[in-house]
Design a protein around this motif. Structure first.
Motif, PDB file in Angstrom:
ATOM      1  N   ASN A 291      17.043 -32.018   9.751  1.00  0.00           N
ATOM      2  CA  ASN A 291      16.788 -31.746  11.166  1.00  0.00           C
ATOM      3  C   ASN A 291      17.810 -30.764  11.714  1.00  0.00           C
ATOM      4  O   ASN A 291      18.875 -30.549  11.129  1.00  0.00           O
TER       5      ASN A 291
ATOM      6  N   CYS B  32      14.536 -22.183   6.868  1.00  0.00           N
ATOM      7  CA  CYS B  32      14.315 -23.139   7.954  1.00  0.00           C
ATOM      8  C   CYS B  32      12.838 -23.301   8.270  1.00  0.00           C
ATOM      9  O   CYS B  32      12.137 -22.316   8.513  1.00  0.00           O
ATOM     10  N   ASP B  33      12.374 -24.543   8.255  1.00  0.00           N
ATOM     11  CA  ASP B  33      11.011 -24.841   8.699  1.00  0.00           C
ATOM     12  C   ASP B  33      10.961 -24.740  10.226  1.00  0.00           C
ATOM     13  O   ASP B  33      11.968 -24.961  10.904  1.00  0.00           O
ATOM     14  N   ILE B  34       9.811 -24.391  10.758  1.00  0.00           N
ATOM     15  CA  ILE B  34       9.669 -24.322  12.217  1.00  0.00           C
ATOM     16  C   ILE B  34       9.405 -25.706  12.802  1.00  0.00           C
ATOM     17  O   ILE B  34      10.014 -26.108  13.797  1.00  0.00           O
ATOM     18  N   MET B  35       8.507 -26.469  12.175  1.00  0.00           N
ATOM     19  CA  MET B  35       8.117 -27.771  12.711  1.00  0.00           C
ATOM     20  C   MET B  35       9.084 -28.850  12.225  1.00  0.00           C
ATOM     21  O   MET B  35       8.885 -29.474  11.180  1.00  0.00           O
ATOM     22  N   LEU B  36      10.152 -29.030  12.983  1.00  0.00           N
ATOM     23  CA  LEU B  36      11.156 -30.038  12.669  1.00  0.00           C
ATOM     24  C   LEU B  36      11.120 -31.150  13.708  1.00  0.00           C
ATOM     25  O   LEU B  36      10.711 -30.919  14.851  1.00  0.00           O
TER      26      LEU B  36
ATOM     27  N   ASP C  20      13.124 -27.878  17.370  1.00  0.00           N
ATOM     28  CA  ASP C  20      12.345 -27.186  16.335  1.00  0.00           C
ATOM     29  C   ASP C  20      13.142 -26.013  15.757  1.00  0.00           C
ATOM     30  O   ASP C  20      14.244 -25.691  16.194  1.00  0.00           O
ATOM     31  N   GLY C  21      12.540 -25.382  14.733  1.00  0.00           N
ATOM     32  CA  GLY C  21      13.242 -24.321  14.022  1.00  0.00           C
ATOM     33  C   GLY C  21      13.549 -23.107  14.874  1.00  0.00           C
ATOM     34  O   GLY C  21      14.599 -22.476  14.709  1.00  0.00           O
TER      35      GLY C  21
ATOM     36  N   GLN D 159      14.155 -23.062  18.130  1.00  0.00           N
ATOM     37  CA  GLN D 159      15.292 -23.416  18.986  1.00  0.00           C
ATOM     38  C   GLN D 159      16.593 -23.427  18.192  1.00  0.00           C
ATOM     39  O   GLN D 159      17.645 -23.035  18.708  1.00  0.00           O
TER      40      GLN D 159
ATOM     41  N   SER E 169       6.674 -21.679   7.724  1.00  0.00           N
ATOM     42  CA  SER E 169       5.773 -22.292   8.702  1.00  0.00           C
ATOM     43  C   SER E 169       4.336 -22.270   8.212  1.00  0.00           C
ATOM     44  O   SER E 169       3.915 -21.355   7.486  1.00  0.00           O
TER      45      SER E 169
ATOM     46  N   ASP F  20       3.007 -15.985  16.240  1.00  0.00           N
ATOM     47  CA  ASP F  20       3.991 -16.934  15.713  1.00  0.00           C
ATOM     48  C   ASP F  20       5.109 -16.194  14.990  1.00  0.00           C
ATOM     49  O   ASP F  20       6.296 -16.497  15.159  1.00  0.00           O
TER      50      ASP F  20
END
Length: 225
Positions: A32, A50-54, A58-59, A61, A79, A86
């Motif tokens: 996270n 880094c994944d976006i949907m954390l 989120d990624g 931020q 992502s 996006d």
């Protein structure tokens, strides 16, 4: 090479770690964004994936926060979101590259090599550079700007604009040249963004006793020593 992977999906993180370690890369996993900021943001990583949907922050931020904290390590976003908007959003907020799930590992590896190679070239070509003009000090390597010894907070675009002006010190640069160098716009599209950002810079680095940026009406701007 040391890479920080920020991914909460165990299936994907296991796949990434296995593939990266098989290629001789040292990998640290963080699930996270909050833990990244608390424990890992001061480490000198070669790359962050880094994944976006954390969960939680989120990624996007996370990238914004890292850039605000002047962490300029290359960041590759992962992502499942694949629209142009996006990708544009992620890149505009500070990511260096973007790859859509699912992806081929060979492509991911090539992108990692390209990003780290670019970073290495920049480090080799950029000697320590600190410029001082009156009360203004600009440290290009540490991305720091000080006025009378006090650090000034500049956005990435403001800093890039200031650096471009300093690189052309005592030379007149046109708005089109600035648009190209700072925003990547190769033509005059009649935007006033240059004038707006020049105003931002003046408000932050100048005072009645120290003026650096001068306007040449109908031409552009000049940074004078």
């Amino acid at each position: 090479m040391q890479i920080l992977v920020v991914e909460d999906d165990k299936r994907i993180s296991d796949f990434l770690i296995k593939g990266l370690e098989e290629n001789g890369i040292l990998v640290t996993l963080c699930k996270n964004a909050e833990d990244v900021l608390a424990c890992y943001s001061t480490i000198q990583w070669d790359l962050i994936i880094c994944d976006i949907m954390l969960p939680g922050m989120d990624g996007i931020q996370l990238v914004q926060t890292l850039r605000y904290k002047k962490v300029f390590v290359p960041i590759l976003m992962l992502s499942a979101l694949g629209s142009v908007q996006d990708k544009v959003t992620a890149l505009d907020y500070g990511a260096d590259d973007y790859i859509t799930k699912p992806f081929h590992f060979d492509e991911l590896l090539s992108r990692i090599k390209a990003l780290t190679r670019r970073q290495q070239y920049q480090q080799e070509e950029a000697p320590t550079s600190i410029f001082s003009y009156g009360e203004l000090t600009v440290d290009l390597n540490q991305y720091r700007v000080l006025v009378a010894g006090q650090e000034i907070d500049l956005s990435p675009k403001e800093f890039k604009l200031l650096v471009y002006l300093i690189e052309n010190v005592d030379k007149t640069v046109t708005r089109t040249q600035i648009l190209n160098a700072v925003w990547g716009i190769t033509f005059d599209n009649h935007t006033n963004v240059v004038d707006v950002y020049i105003s931002y810079l003046r408000n932050k680095i100048e005072n009645p006793n120290n003026k650096y940026i001068y306007t040449l009406k109908g031409v552009g701007y000049i940074f004078k020593t």
